[in-house]
Structure formats: C-alpha cells, structure tokens
Design a protein around this motif. Structure first.
Motif, PDB file in Angstrom:
ATOM      1  N   GLN A  27      -8.342  -7.232  10.465  1.00 40.22           N
ATOM      2  CA  GLN A  27      -8.535  -6.877   9.068  1.00 40.22           C
ATOM      3  C   GLN A  27      -8.345  -8.100   8.177  1.00 40.22           C
ATOM      4  N   ALA A  28      -7.321  -8.897   8.498  1.00 41.42           N
ATOM      5  CA  ALA A  28      -7.057 -10.101   7.718  1.00 41.42           C
ATOM      6  C   ALA A  28      -8.190 -11.106   7.848  1.00 41.42           C
ATOM      7  N   LYS A  29      -8.696 -11.282   9.051  1.00 40.66           N
ATOM      8  CA  LYS A  29      -9.750 -12.261   9.283  1.00 40.66           C
ATOM      9  C   LYS A  29     -11.062 -11.869   8.610  1.00 40.66           C
ATOM     10  N   ASN A  30     -11.281 -10.563   8.448  1.00 39.81           N
ATOM     11  CA  ASN A  30     -12.530 -10.094   7.860  1.00 39.81           C
ATOM     12  C   ASN A  30     -12.486  -9.994   6.344  1.00 39.81           C
ATOM     13  N   ALA A  31     -11.294 -10.178   5.758  1.00 42.97           N
ATOM     14  CA  ALA A  31     -11.165 -10.099   4.306  1.00 42.97           C
ATOM     15  C   ALA A  31     -11.717 -11.363   3.667  1.00 42.97           C
ATOM     16  N   SER A  75       3.866  -8.587  11.474  1.00 43.91           N
ATOM     17  CA  SER A  75       4.765  -7.857  12.353  1.00 43.91           C
ATOM     18  C   SER A  75       4.537  -6.357  12.193  1.00 43.91           C
ATOM     19  N   SER A  76       5.484  -5.570  12.705  1.00 44.95           N
ATOM     20  CA  SER A  76       5.400  -4.119  12.600  1.00 44.95           C
ATOM     21  C   SER A  76       6.800  -3.529  12.516  1.00 44.95           C
ATOM     22  N   LEU A  77       6.891  -2.398  11.842  1.00 43.93           N
ATOM     23  CA  LEU A  77       8.112  -1.596  11.840  1.00 43.93           C
ATOM     24  C   LEU A  77       7.987  -0.609  12.985  1.00 43.93           C
ATOM     25  N   ALA A  78       8.788  -0.805  14.012  1.00 42.62           N
ATOM     26  CA  ALA A  78       8.744   0.099  15.154  1.00 42.62           C
ATOM     27  C   ALA A  78       9.414   1.426  14.786  1.00 42.62           C
ATOM     28  N   ALA A  79       9.190   2.428  15.602  1.00 47.17           N
ATOM     29  CA  ALA A  79       9.800   3.737  15.369  1.00 47.17           C
ATOM     30  C   ALA A  79      11.309   3.600  15.247  1.00 47.17           C
ATOM     31  N   ASN A  80      11.857   4.238  14.208  1.00 44.48           N
ATOM     32  CA  ASN A  80      13.307   4.255  13.933  1.00 44.48           C
ATOM     33  C   ASN A  80      13.855   2.902  13.482  1.00 44.48           C
ATOM     34  N   ASP A  81      12.978   1.954  13.188  1.00 47.15           N
ATOM     35  CA  ASP A  81      13.383   0.675  12.629  1.00 47.15           C
ATOM     36  C   ASP A  81      13.280   0.792  11.113  1.00 47.15           C
ATOM     37  N   PRO A  82      14.397   0.811  10.369  1.00 52.12           N
ATOM     38  CA  PRO A  82      14.351   1.107   8.937  1.00 52.12           C
ATOM     39  C   PRO A  82      13.744   0.015   8.070  1.00 52.12           C
ATOM     40  N   VAL A  96       3.769 -17.631  -8.216  1.00 53.17           N
ATOM     41  CA  VAL A  96       3.614 -17.315  -6.791  1.00 53.17           C
ATOM     42  C   VAL A  96       2.648 -16.151  -6.621  1.00 53.17           C
ATOM     43  N   SER A  97       1.811 -16.233  -5.591  1.00 51.53           N
ATOM     44  CA  SER A  97       0.872 -15.160  -5.243  1.00 51.53           C
ATOM     45  C   SER A  97       1.331 -14.485  -3.960  1.00 51.53           C
ATOM     46  N   LEU A  98       1.202 -13.178  -3.904  1.00 51.10           N
ATOM     47  CA  LEU A  98       1.519 -12.409  -2.700  1.00 51.10           C
ATOM     48  C   LEU A  98       0.307 -11.564  -2.322  1.00 51.10           C
ATOM     49  N   GLY A  99      -0.079 -11.631  -1.060  1.00 42.88           N
ATOM     50  CA  GLY A  99      -1.149 -10.785  -0.539  1.00 42.88           C
ATOM     51  C   GLY A  99      -0.645  -9.992   0.647  1.00 42.88           C
ATOM     52  N   ARG A 100      -1.300  -8.888   0.939  1.00 44.47           N
ATOM     53  CA  ARG A 100      -0.860  -8.048   2.057  1.00 44.47           C
ATOM     54  C   ARG A 100      -2.054  -7.389   2.726  1.00 44.47           C
ATOM     55  N   VAL A 101      -1.903  -7.100   4.020  1.00 43.46           N
ATOM     56  CA  VAL A 101      -2.858  -6.296   4.775  1.00 43.46           C
ATOM     57  C   VAL A 101      -2.048  -5.356   5.655  1.00 43.46           C
ATOM     58  N   GLY A 102      -2.719  -4.390   6.254  1.00 44.11           N
ATOM     59  CA  GLY A 102      -2.030  -3.471   7.147  1.00 44.11           C
ATOM     60  C   GLY A 102      -1.958  -2.071   6.595  1.00 44.11           C
ATOM     61  N   ASP A 103      -0.988  -1.302   7.059  1.00 46.80           N
ATOM     62  CA  ASP A 103      -0.842   0.088   6.624  1.00 46.80           C
ATOM     63  C   ASP A 103      -0.471   0.153   5.147  1.00 46.80           C
ATOM     64  N   SER A 104      -1.054   1.122   4.442  1.00 48.13           N
ATOM     65  CA  SER A 104      -0.886   1.211   2.994  1.00 48.13           C
ATOM     66  C   SER A 104       0.485   1.726   2.577  1.00 48.13           C
ATOM     67  N   ASP A 105       1.158   2.499   3.429  1.00 46.24           N
ATOM     68  CA  ASP A 105       2.435   3.106   3.047  1.00 46.24           C
ATOM     69  C   ASP A 105       3.622   2.268   3.493  1.00 46.24           C
ATOM     70  N   VAL A 106       3.486   0.943   3.339  1.00 40.82           N
ATOM     71  CA  VAL A 106       4.568   0.000   3.616  1.00 40.82           C
ATOM     72  C   VAL A 106       5.078  -0.534   2.282  1.00 40.82           C
ATOM     73  N   ASP A 161       7.378   6.846  12.464  1.00 41.25           N
ATOM     74  CA  ASP A 161       6.007   6.343  12.415  1.00 41.25           C
ATOM     75  C   ASP A 161       5.985   4.818  12.473  1.00 41.25           C
ATOM     76  N   ASP A 162       5.238   4.254  13.420  1.00 33.94           N
ATOM     77  CA  ASP A 162       5.055   2.804  13.474  1.00 33.94           C
ATOM     78  C   ASP A 162       4.220   2.351  12.281  1.00 33.94           C
ATOM     79  N   LYS A 163       4.595   1.217  11.696  1.00 32.59           N
ATOM     80  CA  LYS A 163       3.863   0.670  10.563  1.00 32.59           C
ATOM     81  C   LYS A 163       3.619  -0.815  10.792  1.00 32.59           C
ATOM     82  N   ASN A 164       2.381  -1.237  10.618  1.00 30.87           N
ATOM     83  CA  ASN A 164       1.991  -2.617  10.848  1.00 30.87           C
ATOM     84  C   ASN A 164       1.637  -3.288   9.523  1.00 30.87           C
ATOM     85  N   TYR A 165       1.953  -4.569   9.409  1.00 32.15           N
ATOM     86  CA  TYR A 165       1.753  -5.245   8.134  1.00 32.15           C
ATOM     87  C   TYR A 165       1.579  -6.749   8.312  1.00 32.15           C
ATOM     88  N   GLY A 166       0.939  -7.341   7.317  1.00 33.43           N
ATOM     89  CA  GLY A 166       0.873  -8.786   7.188  1.00 33.43           C
ATOM     90  C   GLY A 166       1.108  -9.128   5.721  1.00 33.43           C
TER      91      GLY A 166
END
Length: 238
Positions: A27-31, A75-82, A96-106, A161-166
C-alpha cells in the motif's frame, strides 16, 4: 501433541501477521510519492519491540534532521498487545510532517519528553487533535528535543484484533531515508531478568497502562539493531 498444536497455531498466526504487514508495505509503495531531486541514501534496521508496553522502553527510530532525514516505522499491534512506543529526536525547531498507512482504526499519539500528549489522532482530543491534523498537513511546529510516538487501537476496537501500520516523519526535504521494521518481542523476553527490584520497577512503569511517563525514564533503553543499506518500505507516503 498439545505442544505441537500450540506451535502450529503460533506459526499460523505469525504467517497471517506477516501477510497483513506485506499488504501495508505494498500500500505504501503504491501511494503517491513526491521524491526529492538527487540521490537518496536508504537504510533499514530490523529490531524487536520490548515486551514492556511503556514509553521508557520505546524503540528508537532515529533522529529527525531538517532537510536531511526521513524516519519510517513499520509494524503491527499483535492480539492483546495494547500499545507500541517509538522514540525519536528533533535537532532543530521546525514544521514536521506525519504520514500513515495501514489499518484505519489505529490511534497515533505524539508525546513530548515529559510524557504530555501534544498530538492525537482521536477526534475527541480537542487541541491535540488539531495538532495531529496539522502534522498531517506538515504545518505543526515541534521544538528541538526528544519525542515519543504511542501507537494503539482506537477506542472501542477489540484488543484481540491484529492491527498493522506504517508511520513516517520528516522536516522539509530529505536525502537520507531510515526504515525501522519493528517485530514482535521474542517469546519469554524480559529485559529485567530475574532481579526482583528491577521487576518491581517494571511493574510500576507499566502497571497503569497510561501513555504518560517520567521524563527521566525515557532514556533507559536506546533500542536495538543497526542500520544497513536497504530500500525504503514507506517511500509512498510523501
């Protein structure tokens, strides 16, 4: 037989997480990528996150230098990782600029050296949410100093729920690209070993589950791993 079953389940879970993380990478590479002119030096470090979920044990993702460095963490938030924590330094005052990709509910929170949340992606966070939107637009000014990112799930999202993010940070242009691939803690990882006093300290630092922490404790760990030349995982953010 039971051990074999548990092992198979663990392998299956890791395979699922790896596949989800690969989707975030793609997803990041295609943005859209507004790359700077000239050659960019690219570096990558592979590290394991601390098993202790608190700001003093944050993973070090590098130093933000105006018109020089761009910092990426994947990285990712594994199950039960708060929550996951990442620390970085800013060498001079600037926008400073911040960008993000991955699951929306992070949820992404930026904290200063004292542990105060100064930017928060949660819409109910008032001025901190306004600061987060400014970060997305590249118009939020940060002073020189040390900062911590706290990555967690949005309110109401099940911790199983596992959550993935960049996440990516930069100040203006860049000529050096630093990727951090943060893997899950090793099984049985305990930075305090069997020392009772240090284990008590860990309980104090992590027991509340708060995103704030003592400023004096932020420098306890510097994060493992070393940089080696690799392509950026998150080139598509800016």
């Amino acid at each position: 037989m039971a051990d074999l079953s548990i092992g198979s389940m663990a392998q299956s879970l890791q395979a699922s997480i790896d596949a989800a993380m690969k989707r975030v990478q793609d997803q990041a590479k295609n943005a859209k990528d507004d790359k700077p002119t000239g050659k960019v030096q690219e570096y990558e470090q592979n590290v394991r996150k601390s098993s202790l979920n608190a700001a003093p044990f944050a993973t070090n993702i590098g130093t933000l230098v105006k018109d020089t460095s761009r910092l990426n963490v994947f990285s990712s938030l594994a199950a039960n990782d708060p929550a996951d924590f990442y620390k970085f330094s800013v060498t001079s005052k600037g926008e400073v600029s911040l960008g993000r990709v991955g699951d929306s509910d992070v949820r992404i929170q930026l904290m200063d050296k004292q542990g105060k949340v100064i930017a928060d992606s949660n819409k109910d966070s008032g001025a901190a949410y306004d600061a987060y939107k400014n970060l997305e637009k590249g118009s939020q000014t940060l002073d020189k100093g040390d900062y911590t990112l706290r990555i967690s799930r949005d309110k109401g999202v099940a911790v199983k729920d596992d959550k993935n993010y960049g996440v990516q940070l930069r100040m203006g242009d860049y000529s050096k690209d630093y990727d951090t691939v943060a893997k899950q803690p090793a099984k049985g990882d305990n930075p305090f070993g069997d020392t009772p006093k240090l284990q008590s300290l860990a309980a104090i630092l992590t027991g509340s589950g708060s995103s704030s922490s003592s400023s004096g404790a932020l420098g306890i760990l510097n994060g493992g791993g070393s940089y080696s030349g690799r392509g950026s995982l998150l080139n598509g953010l800016f």
